[in-house]
Design a protein around this motif. Structure first.
Motif, mmCIF file in Angstrom:
data_model
loop_
_atom_site.group_PDB
_atom_site.id
_atom_site.type_symbol
_atom_site.label_atom_id
_atom_site.label_comp_id
_atom_site.label_asym_id
_atom_site.label_seq_id
_atom_site.Cartn_x
_atom_site.Cartn_y
_atom_site.Cartn_z
ATOM 1 N N ALA A 1 93.533 -40.195 2.420
ATOM 2 C CA ALA A 1 93.263 -41.448 3.135
ATOM 3 C C ALA A 1 93.717 -42.655 2.324
ATOM 4 O O ALA A 1 94.258 -43.623 2.872
ATOM 5 C CB ALA A 1 91.769 -41.553 3.449
ATOM 6 N N GLN A 2 93.513 -42.590 1.023
ATOM 7 C CA GLN A 2 93.936 -43.682 0.152
ATOM 8 C C GLN A 2 95.457 -43.808 0.135
ATOM 9 O O GLN A 2 96.009 -44.914 0.162
ATOM 10 C CB GLN A 2 93.409 -43.443 -1.271
ATOM 11 C CG GLN A 2 93.748 -44.542 -2.259
ATOM 12 C CD GLN A 2 93.186 -44.252 -3.637
ATOM 13 O OE1 GLN A 2 92.464 -43.293 -3.839
ATOM 14 N NE2 GLN A 2 93.530 -45.101 -4.600
ATOM 15 N N ILE A 3 96.135 -42.687 0.133
ATOM 16 C CA ILE A 3 97.601 -42.690 0.118
ATOM 17 C C ILE A 3 98.156 -43.211 1.442
ATOM 18 O O ILE A 3 99.106 -43.995 1.469
ATOM 19 C CB ILE A 3 98.113 -41.268 -0.183
ATOM 20 C CG1 ILE A 3 97.742 -40.880 -1.626
ATOM 21 C CG2 ILE A 3 99.616 -41.175 0.040
ATOM 22 C CD1 ILE A 3 97.988 -39.425 -1.951
ATOM 23 N N LEU A 4 97.543 -42.793 2.558
ATOM 24 C CA LEU A 4 97.980 -43.288 3.858
ATOM 25 C C LEU A 4 97.763 -44.787 3.981
ATOM 26 O O LEU A 4 98.612 -45.518 4.499
ATOM 27 C CB LEU A 4 97.229 -42.557 4.980
ATOM 28 C CG LEU A 4 97.699 -41.134 5.277
ATOM 29 C CD1 LEU A 4 96.704 -40.434 6.201
ATOM 30 C CD2 LEU A 4 99.100 -41.148 5.909
ATOM 31 N N ALA A 5 96.625 -45.266 3.470
ATOM 32 C CA ALA A 5 96.326 -46.701 3.536
ATOM 33 C C ALA A 5 97.308 -47.514 2.711
ATOM 34 O O ALA A 5 97.541 -48.699 2.984
ATOM 35 C CB ALA A 5 94.894 -46.960 3.058
ATOM 36 N N ALA A 6 97.909 -46.880 1.701
ATOM 37 C CA ALA A 6 98.890 -47.562 0.841
ATOM 38 C C ALA A 6 100.318 -47.335 1.317
ATOM 39 O O ALA A 6 101.265 -47.611 0.572
ATOM 40 C CB ALA A 6 98.735 -47.073 -0.592
ATOM 41 N N ASP A 7 100.481 -46.839 2.567
ATOM 42 C CA ASP A 7 101.818 -46.585 3.131
ATOM 43 C C ASP A 7 102.629 -45.625 2.265
ATOM 44 O O ASP A 7 103.839 -45.812 2.048
ATOM 45 C CB ASP A 7 102.579 -47.894 3.335
ATOM 46 C CG ASP A 7 101.939 -48.781 4.395
ATOM 47 O OD1 ASP A 7 101.358 -48.224 5.350
ATOM 48 O OD2 ASP A 7 101.998 -50.004 4.257
#
Length: 490
Positions: free
Chosen positions: A309-315
């Motif tokens: 989720a953190q990686i997705l939020a950081a594009d």
């Protein structure tokens, strides 16, 4: 001789080991430079005992008018009783720009400083010294270490890419002539920014009316181009280049999905994926599909040890400044840039001025002040009488560095490609650390591979070490052995 226990001003206790140094002190009130100081000793290296002489000295450099303008400080180690003309001589440079050549001297000189029991330091014989294979010359650039400016307002003639290369080339030419070593096999070793320095110096000296050619150049975690230089490798995205080193780091801390893998092997596997699937996904930008984003995030999470989720939020991009703070966020600690295996609490690192907010720098890894230890070595052991303080790192030089280059930006791999084409005997070796987050190893590796240097004269190796490979006990032993083989092969 036995160095007895003593105390420095301020109460720092030195625990000094027995060494085989015989100290000879000599100095004068000469206004341009102190008289050279000489010590003699023996070192066990490369399976034999080598008697050596070490000289700490400043070489005076003239200005455009021929008058003395500056000094460059060096520490040279000579094997005694050997044919100097046939014996190799290797010149060493750390980077910065604005840093003294201290890490490489500590890593490869016959005697170095080490942690003592409790607080303080000891002087110890270095089993990884290269003195058996080559004479060693560790050089500090203008205004750094004990190098000094003899006139006001001349720093700008030394603090810059071209300016630094001119001064260092002048120093080498003067040093070779003064020591009768023009015919010796010659090598350059440059770490970090000095990957640019040694390339510019080698090019400059090859173009002299009487060219000075080098038998080999060793690049340790090097910078690969001057400001504005075009990337040679296709996969130049910072996130792509950082991933292999970040993957090795996550594995080290037990956060990787690839538990049990060898660090260097995993790093190379991550490099293959990053330069393929990951690079293609990032290239899609906003057109990437949700399904592909989710798939890439899962892969990244496995390598980086961070939540999907953190990686997705950081594009799909985790900048390095976030990675070093968030990998151990549950401990409220950040990891090192120079060596990712080091970590320290935020409350300790956040109050320090860069680069000393990095937990892999000496304030965290040593039980003593390295600058004070080096001053002790030169002032007390060598008996050198410098005319100024020892400048380990100059923020002024770093901030005032002129990055503009005559003729435009330069890519060092192409510089070496041209030099190797002109000199069929020149060899280049690239040494990289998989835990280096300062210059993640995939960057210089890809750049040099893209330059397509002659395969029979170019070698590269990845070590389980950080940025300063010769500061790591295991890395130093392996890299020293490689460097010995490299020099002896010439």
């Amino acid at each position: 001789m036995r160095l007895t226990r003593r105390a420095l001003t301020g109460g720092l206790t030195l625990g000094l080991a027995t060494t085989s140094l015989a100290v000879g002190r000599a100095w004068s009130a000469e206004p341009l430079a102190p008289e050279p100081a000489v010590i003699r000793g023996e070192a066990k290296a490369g399976g034999r005992t080598v008697a050596y002489r070490a000289v700490a000295a400043e070489t005076v450099l003239p200005g455009p008018d021929g008058a003395p303008e500056a000094t460059l400080f060096s520490t040279a180690y000579f094997a005694e009783g050997e044919d100097a003309a046939a014996r190799p001589v290797t010149f060493f440079f750390n980077g910065g720009p604005g840093a003294a050549t201290i890490d490489l001297r500590e890593g490869l000189a016959p005697v170095h400083t080490r942690n003592a029991a409790g607080r303080g330091f000891r002087l110890a014989d270095n089993p990884d010294t290269l003195i058996d294979a080559s004479d060693l010359v560790f050089v500090d650039p203008g205004g750094i270490g004990y190098s000094r400016f003899l006139k006001p307002g001349v720093a700008a003639r030394y603090w810059g890419v071209d300016e630094d290369a001119r001064a260092v080339a002048d120093f080498i030419a003067i040093w070779l002539k003064a020591n009768g070593r023009e015919a010796s096999p010659k090598y350059l070793v440059g770490e970090s920014y000095a990957g640019i320095r040694v390339g510019m110096v080698a090019e400059r000296m090859a173009r002299l009316p009487e060219p000075v050619r080098f038998d080999g150049v060793v690049l340790v975690s090097p910078s690969t181009g001057t400001r504005g230089a075009k990337d040679l490798a296709a996969a130049a995205d910072p996130a792509v280049r950082a991933l292999p080193s970040q993957a090795a780091t996550a594995l080290y801390y037990g956060k990787s999905a690839h538990a049990g893998a060898e660090p260097a092997v995993l790093a190379e596997a991550a490099r293959g994926w990053a330069e393929g699937d990951y690079a293609r996904a990032l290239a899609k930008g906003e057109t990437i599909s949700p399904a592909l984003s989710a798939k890439v995030a899962r892969e990244l999470s496995g390598y980086l040890g961070l939540p999907e989720a953190q990686i997705l939020a950081a594009d799909l991009r985790i900048p390095m400044d976030r990675f070093i703070r968030e990998l151990l966020a549950e401990r409220e600690a950040r990891i090192g840039l120079s060596d990712a295996r080091a970590h320290a609490p935020y409350f300790v690192t956040d109050v320090q001025r860069p680069p000393y907010d990095d937990p892999s720098t000496s304030p965290y890894t040593l039980t003593y002040n390295l600058t004070e230890a080096v001053e002790h070595l030169y002032r007390q052991v060598f008996g050198y009488r410098p005319l100024g303080p020892y400048v380990r790192l100059s923020y002024e030089a770093n901030g005032g560095w002129n990055h503009e280059v005559e003729g435009g930006p330069r890519a060092m791999p192409l510089v070496f490609k041209e030099l190797m084409a002109a000199d069929p005997d020149l060899r280049v070796s690239l040494m990289l650390g998989c835990y280096d987050l300062n210059i993640p190893y995939a960057g210089p590796l890809n750049e040099y591979l893209a330059a397509d240097l002659p395969s029979d004269r170019f070698a590269h190796r990845l070590f389980e070490a950080g940025h300063s490979i010769f500061s790591d006990p295991v890395g130093r032993r392996q890299a020293s052995a490689d460097l010995r083989t490299f020099v002896q092969a010439g």
